[in-house]
Design an enzyme around this catalytic site. Structure first.
Site, PDB file in Angstrom:
ATOM      1  CB  CYS A 150      -0.508   4.353   7.602  1.00 23.45           C
ATOM      2  SG  CYS A 150      -1.055   2.908   6.618  1.00 23.45           S
ATOM      3  CG  HIS A 204      -4.901   4.654  10.696  1.00 17.08           C
ATOM      4  ND1 HIS A 204      -3.983   5.160  11.498  1.00 17.08           N
ATOM      5  CD2 HIS A 204      -4.508   3.836   9.715  1.00 17.08           C
ATOM      6  CE1 HIS A 204      -2.848   4.541  10.766  1.00 17.08           C
ATOM      7  NE2 HIS A 204      -3.151   3.916   9.947  1.00 17.08           N
ATOM      8  CB  CYS A 217       0.651  -0.457   5.356  1.00 19.90           C
ATOM      9  SG  CYS A 217      -0.918   0.509   5.098  1.00 19.90           S
ATOM     10  CD  GLU A 219      -1.681   2.420   0.875  1.00 20.32           C
ATOM     11  OE1 GLU A 219      -2.134   2.870  -0.054  1.00 20.32           O
ATOM     12  OE2 GLU A 219      -0.949   2.790   1.886  1.00 20.32           O
ATOM     13  CB  CYS A 272      -3.976   2.908   5.819  1.00 18.32           C
ATOM     14  SG  CYS A 272      -3.817   1.254   4.842  1.00 18.32           S
ATOM     15  NE  ARG A 281       0.028  -3.674   5.832  1.00 15.16           N
ATOM     16  CZ  ARG A 281      -1.199  -3.798   5.865  1.00 15.16           C
ATOM     17  NH1 ARG A 281      -2.319  -3.805   6.737  1.00 15.16           N
ATOM     18  NH2 ARG A 281      -1.613  -4.563   4.514  1.00 15.16           N
ATOM     19  CB  CYS A 305      -4.467  -1.660   8.030  1.00 22.80           C
ATOM     20  SG  CYS A 305      -3.525  -0.337   7.674  1.00 22.80           S
ATOM     21  CB  SER A 307       4.381   1.574   7.720  1.00 21.18           C
ATOM     22  OG  SER A 307       3.446   0.406   7.461  1.00 21.18           O
TER      23      SER A 307
END
Ligand code: HEM
Ligand code: HEM
Ligand code: SF4
Lengths: 218, 372, 565
Positions: free
Chosen positions: C549, C67, C546, C13, C60, C479, C63, C502
């Site tokens: 994010c 958030h 990802c 992502e 994101c 993640r 996922c 990330s």
């Protein structure tokens, strides 16, 4: 010498328009306030509280719109007191003088208002703004209303309003201008009363019967 | 035509087309027809169109599609992977030749960029570009670079040479969240970044993938792009307000509103108007098309609509839990009504004061008059 | 030394760029950079804290719930709100299935193509593939006809000459080791998983209205009403549908994902010695058993492992988390790291003007900041969670880890690697898939007991809030460890900062030059063909990057402007 004579100032269309506006604004505000602050008044889904509120709002909206348009037409055919010129006093020499003097009267710097038969100049100028607010309400109102029928004549006629804002922006405008109109109404009724008692000109009753007592200077 | 005729027509059509590319690919005819029927529903067409769609899909050489991601969250890509109509994820990979898509493609780095540039060169004016994410214009576009090129330059090259561009999601369509005030990166939608490009906007946050498939199928079936509203959105998906198709609408009209999360009205599915639902100002087919195999949609699940398919909704539809936006220039605590009521009261007070003063002065004036 | 660049790194992502220096046939050093920036934290300032989750959710789309969870938790933490038990359980269900679905997608659609050569599957013998598959599990779709069908479909696709998303890949690369049959099996399951994932994630649609980006989160609870006697609320019908989908999820994980993982892993055992990385592991803990907000009630425990030492578990202290910007495109005092509540960074790009060939990796080179815990880089994610749970002797996780290790005939030290990361993801998926029905049972029991509450209304009205408040919300996303920090002032967001998995993982170097986890893990990666750096992708993908994010920003000096047009 000065004497009081009765004079036919407000022709019938002006009066009818005034009272139709008054009644429809009252209706529109009451129903509008319900639309804005919806309360759960219904106890089962077969009731139609919001439905009726909106229906009445829209009918009153039509009545109001027709009335406002008639008044605008009358501004070009009616008598001198109804004429469009009284709403833009600052464009004429007399009007400017009258405006200044009325202003001084309002702030207590002058004991008496200047001489005026129709609207005094200040009031005339204020009504222009009120009419503009009327038009704002009509345009935003119909633009919102037309959303139920995309592609219809109505929505095409009022689609241009959206260049001024999103539907939320228009709604907020529609909502806030109501408060401006209510504020104006308070001021306006007070001024009419003030003129009545100060000038004993029958200002209050003139809007019912059309006749005003006018000081005639000889 | 009645229903029986429709079915007969479909069956006849079906027999005509014996073995097709679909079957070669291992997709059963039944699945395929199911897909076409679902698509004709999404496009708001009568079922009779299903065979027509099937024929269109059969005849075309898989049109090439490149999918560009800029300032995005990949939500639309994920949405695509959740497509609900029969085998859609599979069919999309087969109906179209998806030559470039960062999230799912096998190649990486130079090899990936080569695939993209090859398409742009060889299929100029024929391929469809799909863009996800907004394009930052501020400071020469440094806020989003792919393969060392800025998103703006890439978009101009790829969308500018495409037959048409489909902007998926509100970011690609109108700038979306990166463009929310104060728009730190100068983000805009495709239409603004690539002037002159033919763009179909499919906003939504993320978009409903059924609407994307339907747009492509519309194009393949009728040979032209779907009719759009003034915001570039296809009418078949964005032609009506949520509020006018909402299953909770009877409660709106009745005057039954959720007043608190979890109250009796909320449990019984009453209208979410007072909890800030933006259905009355949002154009989208959510109540009908729904999401994830038609399982649900926000209002259906109990949360108000936030207006995600409208341009600038991050600014115009917030605060999400209030029906009207805050008045610009005033803080969150001042709603329109407090200001309005304040104004009305202030006016009344001012004139009351004025009235008192003038009453006091009355006698003096009258005296003056007498003297005259 | 030759420098190679992979940009874009695909099948992740967001926008990631890796620059690596190659010496001989392995990577000597590496730099990871994110090349996209949106400024969402800046956008949040001045807005209603109750709206924040909807904004941060868009950090994101993969996922997609995480958030929102971290955001509502940060506001709840700031205002001292306790949510009703039903809401807690519904959130657990949403988070749990998110983990399961996300990990399976990662394995099959983002990671598998690093190990599986789809083109080689054409050479496979369907009958022997079926035998292989049947020897691994009793999944119903293990017949020769089934595999034959898949192969036919594949060959039709390839023979038309337009490979679409599969074009230009590193097919035939010498680092691909699977026999054709295993490749065919994995390819079949690649397609199968594509169908499966969209089905099981319908749990999000039932509880959250849609996926991606479910829309029933609320500060103080959930917006999905619960009422067994209502058509529009969560009732027996919907609960039963969830139960069926959970069963489907579990079956696939047990019968397809785990067997595939073990089969593929057994061909790539040398990867248990590659890609270890920084060796420090951080886990915030997840899945609260009740609504007390205490760390003890977390089902996956909270803790830190330093220097690969599984014998000691350290506690996590919130105030030891800081971020450096020495190599990131933000202004800030060199050499000083700031706690998220006090961050005072301003974005300023100083990299090369596009189009460019290389980034200047001695200076600032990424939009990602460099978070550190007590000044140390940390690896977060399934491996970190697994290790922390393993070290704490977790009763559900430990046996599965031991089982996997014994099947692969390796010791626990093999976990600190690219393969370990990929295996830990599978282990976690299995454990969560088995746990999910228990949360559903608990929810049903609550409803049965007459508890229909889903939201705590006490602090919903902003007028009940203190003039100033600050809080943080932690969540173990698929993640890794995710934290949101918020400051609320006068009912508005004064400051917002997210330190996301990330960011920990893709972090560039810090002031002391310590490498971030990707960078550290890539050192020493063997490369059979530097022009086709497949091995780099393996290690980078094992982290499940990802990037959308990872990049965001905060700027407390900005003026609030809310435009209504
Ligand atoms: C002086 C005149 C008017 C006043 C004071 C008034 C007042 C209001 C108020 C307070 C609202 C609620 C707004 C909100 O909070 O969302 C409203 C809504 C509305 N008004 Fe008016 N209004 C007026 C004229 C009109 C006219 C002329 C129309 C045209 C038909 C109209 C159409 C509407 C519509 C369509 C709505 C939205 C109703 C809904 O979405 O359910 N209004 N009005
Ligand atoms: C008890 C209620 C009211 C009374 C007694 C009243 C009285 C009057 C009077 C006496 C005039 C003529 C003023 C002048 O000499 O310039 C007038 C004009 C006007 N009034 Fe009212 N008014 C009332 C309510 C309202 C309300 C509620 C509104 C609108 C919000 C309104 C809007 C206007 C306007 C726009 C004019 C100018 C009329 C024209 O020239 O067509 N009035 N009113
Ligand atoms: S829930 Fe929203 S869209 Fe539905 S009727 Fe109420 S206000 Fe309209």
């Amino acid at each position: 010498m000065e004497k009081l004579v009765a004079k036919y100032v407000w022709e019938w269309p002006v009066r009818i328009v005034h009272w139709v506006n008054f009644l429809s604004i009252l209706t529109l505000s009451v129903t509008g306030i319900y639309i804005g602050w919806a309360k759960t008044l219904a106890h089962d889904p077969s009731q139609y509280v919001m439905g009726w509120m909106r229906f009445v709002h829209f009918v009153a909206g039509y009545a109001f719109t027709i009335s406002v348009i008639s008044r605008i037409c009358w501004a070009f055919v009616g008598n001198e007191y109804a004429n469009w010129r009284t709403f833009v006093p600052w464009a004429f020499k007399d009007g400017r003088k009258n405006m200044k003097e009325t202003f001084l009267f309002y702030v207590f710097a002058r004991p008496r208002p200047p001489h005026a038969v129709g609207h005094n100049a200040m009031a005339g100028a204020a009504y222009l703004w009120v009419f503009l607010l009327y038009l704002v309400m009509i345009c935003t109102g119909f633009a919102l209303y037309a959303q139920y029928a995309p592609g219809s004549l109505l929505s095409r006629a009022f689609g241009w309003v959206y260049i001024f804002g999103s539907s939320q922006g228009l709604r907020l405008t529609h909502h806030c201008v109501m408060w401006l109109l209510l504020a104006f109404a308070i001021h306006h009724v007070y001024s009419a009363w003030l003129m009545d008692v100060k000038e004993k000109d029958g200002c209050m009753s003139s809007i019912f019967g059309g006749w005003k007592s006018v000081h005639e200077e000889e | 035509m009645d229903k029986k005729d429709n079915e007969q027509a479909a069956v006849a059509e079906e027999r005509q087309m014996r073995k097709t590319v679909w079957e070669e690919k291992g997709i059963s005819r039944r699945d395929f027809m199911k897909f076409c029927t679902a698509m004709s529903a999404a496009l708001a067409l009568p079922v009779t169109f299903a065979p027509k769609i099937a024929r269109a899909l059969d005849e075309v050489q898989r049109p090439t599609l490149v999918w560009l991601e800029f300032q995005d969250c990949a939500g639309n890509t994920e949405a695509l992977l959740r497509s609900s109509s029969p085998s859609v994820a599979e069919i999309i990979l087969d109906v179209l030749s998806l030559d470039y898509h960062e999230t799912i493609m096998a190649a990486a780095g130079h090899q990936a960029e080569d695939a993209l540039m090859k398409t742009v060169r060889e299929q100029k004016g024929k391929y469809i570009a799909v863009v996800e994410g907004s394009i930052p214009l501020k400071d020469d576009g440094i806020y989003c670079c792919v393969g060392g090129k800025s998103a703006r330059d890439l978009a101009r090259e790829v969308c500018g040479n495409a037959f048409a561009t489909i902007a998926v999601g509100t970011c690609a369509a109108y700038g979306g969240i990166p463009a929310a005030a104060p728009n730190p990166t100068g983000a805009v939608g495709v239409k603004d970044a690539v002037p002159g490009a033919t763009v179909i906007n499919l906003p939504g946050c993320p978009l409903n993938p059924d609407n994307l498939t339907a747009t492509v199928i519309h194009f393949l079936t009728f040979g032209k792009l779907p009719a759009t509203d003034s915001q570039g959105r296809p009418l078949f998906a964005y032609g009506k307000r949520i509020h006018d198709n909402c299953e909770r609408r009877p409660h709106f009209d009745a005057g039954q509103y959720v007043e608190q999360w979890g109250d009796m009205a909320h449990r019984r599915g009453h209208c979410l108007y007072k909890m800030g639902c933006k259905g009355p100002e949002t154009w989208h087919n959510c109540p009908i098309q729904r999401y994830n195999d038609k399982t649900s949609w926000p209002v259906g699940a109990g949360h108000g609509c936030v207006g995600c398919s409208e341009a600038n909704f991050w600014d115009t539809m917030t605060p999400f839990y209030k029906r009207l936006p805050n008045v610009p220039g005033f803080g969150i605590e001042y709603t329109a009504d407090q200001i309005g009521a304040g104004l009305a009261i202030a006016t009344a007070a001012a004139f009351a004061g004025h009235g008192v003063i003038s009453a006091l002065r009355r006698n003096k004036d009258t005296e003056g008059k007498k003297e005259e | 030394m030759a420098k190679i660049v992979i940009d874009p790194v695909t099948r992740i992502e967001g926008h990631l760029r890796i620059e690596a220096e190659v010496s001989g046939s392995s990577v000597a050093d590496a730099w990871s950079s994110s090349t996209m920036f949106r400024g969402i934290e800046r956008i949040l300032q001045g807005r209603d804290p109750r709206d924040a989750w909807y904004f941060t959710q868009r950090l994101c789309g993969v996922c997609t719930t995480v958030h929102s969870i971290a955001s509502i938790r940060s506001v709840e933490n700031a205002l001292g709100i306790r949510i009703p038990p039903n809401a807690e359980l519904i959130r657990n269900l949403i988070m749990g299935i998110q983990n399961v679905q996300d990990h399976v997608i990662h394995f099959y659609h983002l990671h598998a193509l690093d190990w599986v050569d789809i083109t080689s599957a054409l050479k496979a013998d369907p009958a022997r593939t079926a035998e292989l598959a049947a020897s691994l599990s009793d999944w119903p779709l293990n017949s020769p006809t089934y595999f034959k069908g898949v192969q036919a479909k594949l060959s039709a696709f390839v023979s038309r000459g337009r490979l679409g998303p599969f074009a230009n890949a590193y097919w035939g690369h010498p680092a691909y080791k699977l026999p054709p049959e295993a490749n065919l099996m994995a390819t079949a399951h690649y397609l199968e998983a594509l169908e499966w994932q969209k089905d099981v994630i319908r749990i999000h649609a039932i509880l959250g209205s849609k996926n991606p980006h479910p829309q029933t989160f609320l500060v103080g609870g959930m917006a999905i009403a619960v009422d067994p006697d209502s058509q529009t609320a969560l009732n027996a019908n919907k609960l039963e549908e969830i139960r069926l989908l959970l069963g489907k999820a579990r079956e696939f994980v047990e019968k397809v994902y785990i067997p595939d993982l073990l089969a593929v892993a057994s061909f790539y055992k040398e990867w248990a010695g590659i890609g270890g990385g920084v060796g420090n592991y951080l886990c915030y803990g997840e899945f609260p058993a009740d609504n007390s907000g205490k760390p003890e009630v977390l089902w996956i425990p909270r803790g830190i492992i330093l220097n690969r030492d599984l014998s000691r578990l350290h506690p996590v202290e919130q105030d030891k988390i800081t971020e450096y910007v020495d190599h990131s495109w933000y202004e800030g005092k060199p050499g000083t790291a700031l706690h998220p509540w006090d961050g005072e960074t301003d974005y300023k790009y100083t990299g090369p003007k596009p189009p460019y060939e290389y980034l200047n990796t001695d200076e600032k080179y990424s939009w990602v900041k460099a978070p550190r815990y007590a000044d140390l880089p940390m690896e977060v994610g399934p491996l970190a969670r697994c290790l922390v749970a393993y070290a704490s002797g977790h009763k559900e996780v430990k046996p599965v880890v031991d089982l996997v290790l014994s099947k692969l005939q390796v010791g626990p030290e093999a976990l600190f690697s690219t393969l370990g990361r990929t295996a830990a993801r599978g282990i976690e998926t299995l454990v969560i898939a088995q746990k999910l029905p228990q949360w559903l049972d608990a929810l049903v029991a609550n409803i049965k007991g007459g508890d229909l509450s889903i939201h705590n209304n006490e602090k919903w009205d902003p007028d009940t809030w203190p003039a100033e408040a600050k809080g943080f919300g932690w969540h173990e996303a698929p993640r890794g460890s995710l934290g949101h920090w918020i400051r609320i002032k006068d009912q508005k967001i004064a400051n917002y900062q997210a330190v996301v998995p990330s960011t920990w993982l893709a972090s560039p170097r810090d002031a002391k030059g310590q490498r971030g986890p990707y960078e550290a893990a890539l050192q020493g990666t063997p490369l059979a063909d530097p022009k086709r750096p497949l091995e780099i992708l393996r290690t980078v993908h094992s982290f499940d990057p990802c990037l959308a994010c990872a990049v965001h920003l905060l700027d407390p000096t900005g003026n609030e402007t809310v435009k209504v047009v």
